[in-house]
Design an enzyme around this catalytic site. Structure first.
Site, PDB file in Angstrom:
ATOM      1  N   ARG A 146      -7.406   2.629 -15.534  1.00 15.79           N
ATOM      2  CA  ARG A 146      -7.430   3.193 -14.177  1.00 15.79           C
ATOM      3  C   ARG A 146      -8.187   4.530 -14.057  1.00 15.79           C
ATOM      4  O   ARG A 146      -8.911   4.726 -13.084  1.00 15.79           O
ATOM      5  CB  ARG A 146      -6.008   3.321 -13.615  1.00 15.79           C
ATOM      6  CG  ARG A 146      -5.298   1.979 -13.481  1.00 15.79           C
ATOM      7  CD  ARG A 146      -3.946   2.091 -12.787  1.00 15.79           C
ATOM      8  NE  ARG A 146      -4.078   2.255 -11.354  1.00 15.79           N
ATOM      9  CZ  ARG A 146      -3.935   3.386 -10.705  1.00 15.79           C
ATOM     10  NH1 ARG A 146      -3.620   4.482 -11.347  1.00 15.79           N
ATOM     11  NH2 ARG A 146      -4.102   3.436  -9.403  1.00 15.79           N
TER      12      ARG A 146
ATOM     13  N   GLU B 240       5.041  -6.722   0.494  1.00 16.33           N
ATOM     14  CA  GLU B 240       4.710  -7.207  -0.849  1.00 16.33           C
ATOM     15  C   GLU B 240       4.207  -6.055  -1.711  1.00 16.33           C
ATOM     16  O   GLU B 240       3.030  -5.998  -2.043  1.00 16.33           O
ATOM     17  CB  GLU B 240       3.664  -8.321  -0.745  1.00 16.33           C
ATOM     18  CG  GLU B 240       2.563  -7.948   0.223  1.00 16.33           C
ATOM     19  CD  GLU B 240       1.597  -9.052   0.549  1.00 16.33           C
ATOM     20  OE1 GLU B 240       2.027 -10.207   0.638  1.00 16.33           O
ATOM     21  OE2 GLU B 240       0.415  -8.727   0.718  1.00 16.33           O
ATOM     22  N   PRO B 241       5.089  -5.158  -2.074  1.00 17.49           N
ATOM     23  CA  PRO B 241       4.680  -4.015  -2.887  1.00 17.49           C
ATOM     24  C   PRO B 241       4.536  -4.357  -4.365  1.00 17.49           C
ATOM     25  O   PRO B 241       5.293  -5.175  -4.904  1.00 17.49           O
ATOM     26  CB  PRO B 241       5.819  -3.009  -2.681  1.00 17.49           C
ATOM     27  CG  PRO B 241       6.996  -3.830  -2.296  1.00 17.49           C
ATOM     28  CD  PRO B 241       6.521  -5.117  -1.735  1.00 17.49           C
TER      29      PRO B 241
ATOM     30  N   TYR C 215      -0.747  -1.884 -12.802  1.00 17.85           N
ATOM     31  CA  TYR C 215      -2.194  -2.017 -13.049  1.00 17.85           C
ATOM     32  C   TYR C 215      -2.638  -1.339 -14.336  1.00 17.85           C
ATOM     33  O   TYR C 215      -3.751  -0.826 -14.421  1.00 17.85           O
ATOM     34  CB  TYR C 215      -3.001  -1.485 -11.838  1.00 17.85           C
ATOM     35  CG  TYR C 215      -2.538  -2.107 -10.539  1.00 17.85           C
ATOM     36  CD1 TYR C 215      -2.755  -3.457 -10.302  1.00 17.85           C
ATOM     37  CD2 TYR C 215      -1.833  -1.371  -9.595  1.00 17.85           C
ATOM     38  CE1 TYR C 215      -2.289  -4.053  -9.151  1.00 17.85           C
ATOM     39  CE2 TYR C 215      -1.364  -1.955  -8.430  1.00 17.85           C
ATOM     40  CZ  TYR C 215      -1.593  -3.309  -8.212  1.00 17.85           C
ATOM     41  OH  TYR C 215      -1.132  -3.894  -7.069  1.00 17.85           O
TER      42      TYR C 215
ATOM     43  N   TYR D  75     -11.020   3.755 -11.398  1.00 20.12           N
ATOM     44  CA  TYR D  75     -10.767   4.257 -10.040  1.00 20.12           C
ATOM     45  C   TYR D  75     -10.755   5.769  -9.946  1.00 20.12           C
ATOM     46  O   TYR D  75     -10.274   6.302  -8.940  1.00 20.12           O
ATOM     47  CB  TYR D  75      -9.345   3.895  -9.587  1.00 20.12           C
ATOM     48  CG  TYR D  75      -8.886   2.500  -9.571  1.00 20.12           C
ATOM     49  CD1 TYR D  75      -9.609   1.504  -8.925  1.00 20.12           C
ATOM     50  CD2 TYR D  75      -7.648   2.168 -10.130  1.00 20.12           C
ATOM     51  CE1 TYR D  75      -9.099   0.215  -8.855  1.00 20.12           C
ATOM     52  CE2 TYR D  75      -7.145   0.891 -10.060  1.00 20.12           C
ATOM     53  CZ  TYR D  75      -7.881  -0.085  -9.428  1.00 20.12           C
ATOM     54  OH  TYR D  75      -7.377  -1.331  -9.351  1.00 20.12           O
TER      55      TYR D  75
ATOM     56  N   CYS E  93     -16.129   2.853 -27.833  1.00 25.83           N
ATOM     57  CA  CYS E  93     -17.513   3.304 -27.837  1.00 25.83           C
ATOM     58  C   CYS E  93     -18.128   3.170 -26.449  1.00 25.83           C
ATOM     59  O   CYS E  93     -19.009   2.335 -26.196  1.00 25.83           O
ATOM     60  CB  CYS E  93     -18.296   2.562 -28.907  1.00 25.83           C
ATOM     61  SG  CYS E  93     -17.637   2.970 -30.522  1.00 25.83           S
TER      62      CYS E  93
ATOM     63  N   GLY F 220       0.812  -1.195   0.000  1.00 25.25           N
ATOM     64  CA  GLY F 220       0.000   0.000   0.000  1.00 25.25           C
ATOM     65  C   GLY F 220       0.849   1.250   0.000  1.00 25.25           C
ATOM     66  O   GLY F 220       0.358   2.338   0.276  1.00 25.25           O
TER      67      GLY F 220
HETATM   68  C1  LIG Z   1      -2.444  -6.058  -4.724  1.00 28.14           C
HETATM   69  C2  LIG Z   1      -1.784  -6.568  -3.562  1.00 28.14           C
HETATM   70  C3  LIG Z   1      -0.552  -6.060  -3.164  1.00 28.14           C
HETATM   71  C4  LIG Z   1       0.134  -4.924  -3.875  1.00 28.14           C
HETATM   72  O1  LIG Z   1      -0.453  -3.691  -3.600  1.00 28.14           O
HETATM   73  P1  LIG Z   1       0.217  -2.348  -4.146  1.00 28.14           P
HETATM   74  O2  LIG Z   1      -0.697  -1.286  -3.725  1.00 28.14           O
HETATM   75  O3  LIG Z   1       0.315  -2.467  -5.619  1.00 28.14           O
HETATM   76  O4  LIG Z   1       1.558  -2.241  -3.551  1.00 28.14           O
HETATM   77  C5  LIG Z   1       0.048  -6.622  -2.074  1.00 28.14           C
HETATM   78  N1  LIG Z   1      -0.525  -7.639  -1.401  1.00 28.14           N
HETATM   79  C6  LIG Z   1      -1.712  -8.164  -1.756  1.00 28.14           C
HETATM   80  C7  LIG Z   1      -2.274  -9.275  -0.983  1.00 28.14           C
HETATM   81  C8  LIG Z   1      -2.384  -7.637  -2.842  1.00 28.14           C
HETATM   82  O5  LIG Z   1      -3.573  -8.153  -3.182  1.00 28.14           O
END
Ligand SMILES: *Cc1c(COP(=O)(O)O)cnc(C)c1O
Length: 413
Positions: free
Chosen positions: A309, A270-271, A367, A313, A339, A229
């Site tokens: 996106r 986990e970015p 994304y 979003y 369209c 995040g």
């Molecule tokens: C999508 C996701 C991420 C990556 O999120 P980012 O905002 O792109 O860093 C990490 N962990 C999980 C479980 C996700 O679903």
């Protein structure tokens, strides 16, 4: 938090873009591995004082070369489908360097991943019980908790709120403990992921504290995964997560936890976006400039089929006019050729646009290609990257035959 200004990478300008388009067609995705490596390094540096494992969340950008590149940096891989698990194995990741963090998948899919040897992250009590029954309770698992922390702005990308479908609620930890004890499940990891765009490090830290409180109850832990995040800047002077500040505060929190816990654990993140968003640019051409009584439209040879996106979003993507960077800024509404209403930008100041100009959308690494589709029977573009000063094609653009590849064309109707 810190402010960031946007810029184009050195090698990307009007004439290189025109060359690329001549060679590979248009539109085109362009990535720069130096930026990916820089981002990976910034995160590593911010957490230099703890055993850190970064797992690249590959759903952001799944080109196999990008996976291989992150493996070469020492990264692990975060996956959300069995297909991503298989791509990761194909890219050469060790199974133990892959974590499978799905939501709402079948028990068969979860077991298939486990049988391939990857780490599994389980996000419901029911699934935990089924998994232990199928795989045996000594198969180590990671458990995804939801601390119900909302650290970010955009509700469409937040997954930590109270009615979110993700993870086991932090309010159900007693229930979880009973289940783990009853079945003798080996819990090797705990995980949280509150969703995209953390604006406030302290709010994020509050979630981390809640997770660590739960962690005290589990004695076999090897790692704690704080998800992702990390916010990056999407517009000029936009704010981004200050990873140095976060590193400092999290390091202190984590070290004191480990001291109390009795041994050092691995801290994982986990970015996705943080590692690849700024490394990508989407280049397209202006088909028409159309003046109406309301606005001036710049119509590009793309749409929500290639970069969804902004429509999905309300995401802001900065737009540069590569062909005329010094042009006098004017107000445009940039739209696609699909369209549907596919507005990339409304009333945006952009250096004067003429038909045939090449525009670059910034932050197109995460994304963007990954969410592309064939709506209106349009073809997906090619992907190129600049890697160690060499421009290389890493995905060919689609052809009409790709649209027909899996269709069963009946002889007689
Ligand atoms: C999508 C996701 C991420 C990556 O999120 P980012 O905002 O792109 O860093 C990490 N962990 C999980 C479980 C996700 O679903």
């Amino acid at each position: 938090m810190k402010e960031v200004s946007l810029s184009l990478p050195k090698g990307l300008n009007g004439s290189t873009a025109a060359d690329l388009i001549r060679q590979y067609g248009s539109p085109i995705y362009y990535y720069d591995t130096a930026t990916m490596e820089r981002q990976y390094g910034l995160l590593k540096d911010a957490f230099a004082e703890v055993p850190l494992k970064i797992n690249y969340a590959c759903k952001a950008l799944t080109n196999i070369n990008v996976l291989r590149f992150f493996r070469s940096l020492g990264s692990g891989l975060d996956t959300v489908s069995i297909e991503e698990v298989k791509l990761g194995l194909r890219a050469g990741f060790e199974p133990s360097d892959i974590i499978f963090t799905p939501n709402g998948v079948s028990i068969e899919e979860l077991c298939e991943a486990a049988e391939l040897g990857v780490r599994v992250n389980i996000d419901s009590l029911g699934m935990l019980e089924q998994f232990a029954n199928r795989m045996g309770s000594d198969y180590p698992v990671c458990i995804r908790l939801n601390p119900h922390i909302n650290a970010g702005g955009n509700s469409k990308i937040s997954v930590g709120h109270i009615d979110s479908k993700f993870g086991i609620s932090i309010h159900q930890t007693r229930h979880l403990e009973r289940l783990v004890k009853k079945l003798g499940i080996k819990v090797e990891g705990l995980h949280m992921h509150t969703g995209s765009d953390i604006l406030d490090v302290d709010v994020f830290l509050r979630g981390a504290e809640l997770l660590l409180e739960v962690a005290r109850e589990y004695k076999d832990l090897r790692y704690i995964d704080f998800g992702s995040g990390f916010k990056v800047a999407y517009s000029d002077q936009d704010i981004a997560t200050d990873v140095a500040e976060m590193g400092e505060k999290m390091t202190e929190l984590f070290q004191s936890f480990c001291k109390e816990y009795g041994r050092m654990l691995q801290l994982e993140f986990e970015p996705g976006k943080y590692l690849v968003s700024e490394a990508g640019y989407f280049l397209c051409e202006v088909n028409a400039v159309k003046t109406t009584t309301a606005t001036v439209f710049a119509q590009v040879n793309s749409g929500l089929n290639h970069l969804i996106r902004p429509m999905f979003y309300d995401a802001y993507h900065h737009i540069s006019n590569l062909s005329r960077p010094e042009g006098k800024p004017r107000v445009y509404t940039v739209v696609g050729y699909i369209c549907e209403t596919d507005t990339f930008a409304s009333d945006r100041l952009i250096p004067e646009i003429q038909e045939g100009d090449v525009l670059a959308f910034h932050n197109a690494g995460a994304y963007c290609y990954a969410m592309s589709n064939n709506y209106n029977s349009r073809l997906r573009p090619s992907e190129v990257w600049l890697h160690r000063e060499k421009l290389q094609l890493i995905r060919e653009r689609e052809e009409l035959s790709d649209l027909l590849a899996r269709q069963v064309e009946l002889e007689e109707l």
